[in-house]
Write a protein that holds these residues in place. Structure first.
Motif, PDB file in Angstrom:
ATOM      1  N   ARG A  31       0.879  -0.883  -0.065  1.00 56.84           N
ATOM      2  CA  ARG A  31       0.348  -0.143  -0.056  1.00 56.84           C
ATOM      3  C   ARG A  31       0.598   1.105  -0.080  1.00 56.84           C
ATOM      4  O   ARG A  31       2.010   0.823   0.727  1.00 56.84           O
ATOM      5  CB  ARG A  31      -1.137   0.311   1.547  1.00 56.84           C
ATOM      6  N   SER A  32       0.356   2.316  -1.031  1.00 56.36           N
ATOM      7  CA  SER A  32       1.279   3.216  -1.499  1.00 56.36           C
ATOM      8  C   SER A  32       0.366   4.871  -0.483  1.00 56.36           C
ATOM      9  O   SER A  32      -0.463   4.516  -1.443  1.00 56.36           O
ATOM     10  CB  SER A  32       2.257   3.677  -2.128  1.00 56.36           C
ATOM     11  N   SER A  33       0.466   5.241  -0.030  1.00 57.12           N
ATOM     12  CA  SER A  33      -0.345   6.704   0.114  1.00 57.12           C
ATOM     13  C   SER A  33       0.280   7.760   1.034  1.00 57.12           C
ATOM     14  O   SER A  33       1.652   7.588   1.280  1.00 57.12           O
ATOM     15  CB  SER A  33      -1.403   6.182   1.551  1.00 57.12           C
ATOM     16  N   PRO A  73      -1.144  13.908  -1.131  1.00 59.67           N
ATOM     17  CA  PRO A  73      -1.173  13.551  -1.945  1.00 59.67           C
ATOM     18  C   PRO A  73      -1.379  13.845  -2.968  1.00 59.67           C
ATOM     19  O   PRO A  73      -2.168  14.988  -2.907  1.00 59.67           O
ATOM     20  CB  PRO A  73      -2.132  11.896  -1.893  1.00 59.67           C
ATOM     21  N   ASN A 125      -1.243   3.960 -11.060  1.00 61.56           N
ATOM     22  CA  ASN A 125      -1.649   4.357 -10.426  1.00 61.56           C
ATOM     23  C   ASN A 125      -1.660   5.693  -9.780  1.00 61.56           C
ATOM     24  O   ASN A 125      -1.768   6.587 -10.560  1.00 61.56           O
ATOM     25  CB  ASN A 125      -0.353   4.052  -9.957  1.00 61.56           C
ATOM     26  N   PRO A 142      -2.400   8.257  -6.285  1.00 63.88           N
ATOM     27  CA  PRO A 142      -1.914   9.067  -5.096  1.00 63.88           C
ATOM     28  C   PRO A 142      -3.207   9.267  -4.455  1.00 63.88           C
ATOM     29  O   PRO A 142      -4.512   8.734  -4.099  1.00 63.88           O
ATOM     30  CB  PRO A 142      -1.603  10.866  -5.360  1.00 63.88           C
ATOM     31  N   LYS A 143      -3.208   7.940  -3.056  1.00 64.72           N
ATOM     32  CA  LYS A 143      -3.815   8.655  -1.984  1.00 64.72           C
ATOM     33  C   LYS A 143      -3.649   8.610  -0.788  1.00 64.72           C
ATOM     34  O   LYS A 143      -2.477   8.629  -0.369  1.00 64.72           O
ATOM     35  CB  LYS A 143      -4.273   6.224  -1.533  1.00 64.72           C
ATOM     36  N   ILE A 144      -5.116   9.401   0.284  1.00 65.49           N
ATOM     37  CA  ILE A 144      -4.857   9.577   1.218  1.00 65.49           C
ATOM     38  C   ILE A 144      -4.140   8.552   2.443  1.00 65.49           C
ATOM     39  O   ILE A 144      -4.885   7.630   2.374  1.00 65.49           O
ATOM     40  CB  ILE A 144      -5.335  10.122   1.759  1.00 65.49           C
ATOM     41  N   LEU A 145      -3.235   8.814   3.526  1.00 64.41           N
ATOM     42  CA  LEU A 145      -3.399   8.275   4.211  1.00 64.41           C
ATOM     43  C   LEU A 145      -3.991   7.790   5.048  1.00 64.41           C
ATOM     44  O   LEU A 145      -4.800   8.845   6.031  1.00 64.41           O
ATOM     45  CB  LEU A 145      -1.373   8.331   4.975  1.00 64.41           C
ATOM     46  N   THR A 146      -4.744   7.013   6.119  1.00 66.47           N
ATOM     47  CA  THR A 146      -5.780   6.801   6.848  1.00 66.47           C
ATOM     48  C   THR A 146      -4.821   5.553   7.733  1.00 66.47           C
ATOM     49  O   THR A 146      -4.365   4.702   7.556  1.00 66.47           O
ATOM     50  CB  THR A 146      -6.844   6.469   6.213  1.00 66.47           C
TER      51      THR A 146
END
Length: 64
Positions: free
Chosen positions: A17-19, A23, A45, A47-51
């Protein structure tokens, strides 16, 4: 790039998982081009927010 290399090298043995905390809207085109030079396509891919949920669901978290 790190997630792309790990996914490429580990295959389905590891769920990567990459976040990030802030992002971008899209993956940097220069990064996509550089990875393609190595035979790794990350063009799909996003970009995703880290949760908190992603961190809790992970066995290991590597930060940069």
């Amino acid at each position: 790039m790190a997630a792309g290399f790990l996914t490429h090298l580990a295959g389905d043995r590891i769920e990567v998982r990459s976040s990030g905390t802030a992002p971008a809207d899209s993956v940097n085109p220069a990064v996509v081009a550089a990875m393609l030079e190595e035979g790794i396509d990350i063009s799909g891919n996003t970009p995703k927010i880290l949760t908190d949920e992603a961190v809790i669901a992970s066995d290991f978290v590597i930060t940069m």
